[in-house]
Enzyme design. Structure first.
Site, PDB file in Angstrom:
ATOM      1  CG  ASN A  91      -0.414  -0.028   2.596  1.00  0.00           C
ATOM      2  OD1 ASN A  91       0.672  -1.130   2.720  1.00  0.00           O
ATOM      3  ND2 ASN A  91      -0.779   0.624   3.332  1.00  0.00           N
TER       4      ASN A  91
ATOM      5  CD  GLU B 267      -1.012   4.953   4.905  1.00  0.00           C
ATOM      6  OE1 GLU B 267      -1.761   3.952   5.529  1.00  0.00           O
ATOM      7  OE2 GLU B 267      -0.481   5.891   5.578  1.00  0.00           O
TER       8      GLU B 267
ATOM      9  CB  CYS C 104      -5.719  -1.057  -1.481  1.00  0.00           C
ATOM     10  SG  CYS C 104      -6.761   0.075  -0.416  1.00  0.00           S
TER      11      CYS C 104
ATOM     12  CD  GLU D   6      -6.040  -5.135  -1.075  1.00  0.00           C
ATOM     13  OE1 GLU D   6      -4.977  -4.737  -0.895  1.00  0.00           O
ATOM     14  OE2 GLU D   6      -6.885  -5.618  -0.231  1.00  0.00           O
TER      15      GLU D   6
ATOM     16  CB  CYS E 255     -11.212  -1.728   1.185  1.00  0.00           C
ATOM     17  SG  CYS E 255     -10.487  -0.953  -0.435  1.00  0.00           S
TER      18      CYS E 255
ATOM     19  CB  CYS F 193      -9.514  -3.723  -2.943  1.00  0.00           C
ATOM     20  SG  CYS F 193      -8.192  -2.638  -2.807  1.00  0.00           S
TER      21      CYS F 193
END
Length: 159
Positions: free
Chosen positions: A61, A63, A72, A74, A111, A114
């Site tokens: 990830n 940020e 993210c 993935e 999430c 994702c």
């Protein structure tokens, strides 16, 4: 009353019950999680994907102080795969996470964004992606396709 059953498989396995290749994919995700840029959440996520051409790709990830602008792990690895290997379907996706400085892994799942990205990739290739998600207790969620995590998925603007 009407009932609808998905055809997804959702298992909890001991890591030694995975194939050597699957164990290696989880280890790759663990290693790349250390490279996460997570100065705000201190939550390091790693993802590794095996493509149908045999390539293994990895990401963590990333940020941003403008929180919606972060990406993210993935989502990032699947986007990279789509851009650089557009003819190779993702077959297996490993996901791990933990707080920076902690030894134990966290219980996580993709999430909502994702999950929708995984759904889009499955639709693109007409192929389910096997997901391996490392749990806090060292066991692994083995999930056959996004339907198990997103049963009422949004597939098509035209339907």
């Amino acid at each position: 009353m009407t009932k609808d059953n998905t055809d997804s498989i959702f298992e909890i396995l001991d890591i030694q019950d995975l194939s050597t290749e699957e164990q290696s994919l989880i280890q790759t995700a663990q290693e790349i999680s250390e490279k996460a840029y997570a100065p705000y959440s201190n939550f390091q996520v790693g993802a590794a994907v095996k493509l149908s051409n045999g390539a293994i790709l990895k990401s963590s990830n990333q940020e941003n102080v403008s929180f919606p602008a972060g990406v993210c792990a993935e989502h990032l690895v699947l986007s990279y795969a789509g851009a650089n290997y557009p003819e190779s379907a993702p077959e297996c996706l490993a996901i791990v996470a933990r707080r920076k400085g902690e030894q134990s892994w966290a219980n996580v799942s993709p999430c909502g964004i994702c999950r929708q990205v995984i759904n889009e990739v499955e639709n693109r290739f007409k192929h389910k992606i096997k997901m391996l998600i490392l749990r806090e207790d060292g066991r692994v969620y083995s999930i056959s396709g996004i339907s198990a995590l997103l049963p009422l998925k949004f597939d098509d603007l035209n339907s």
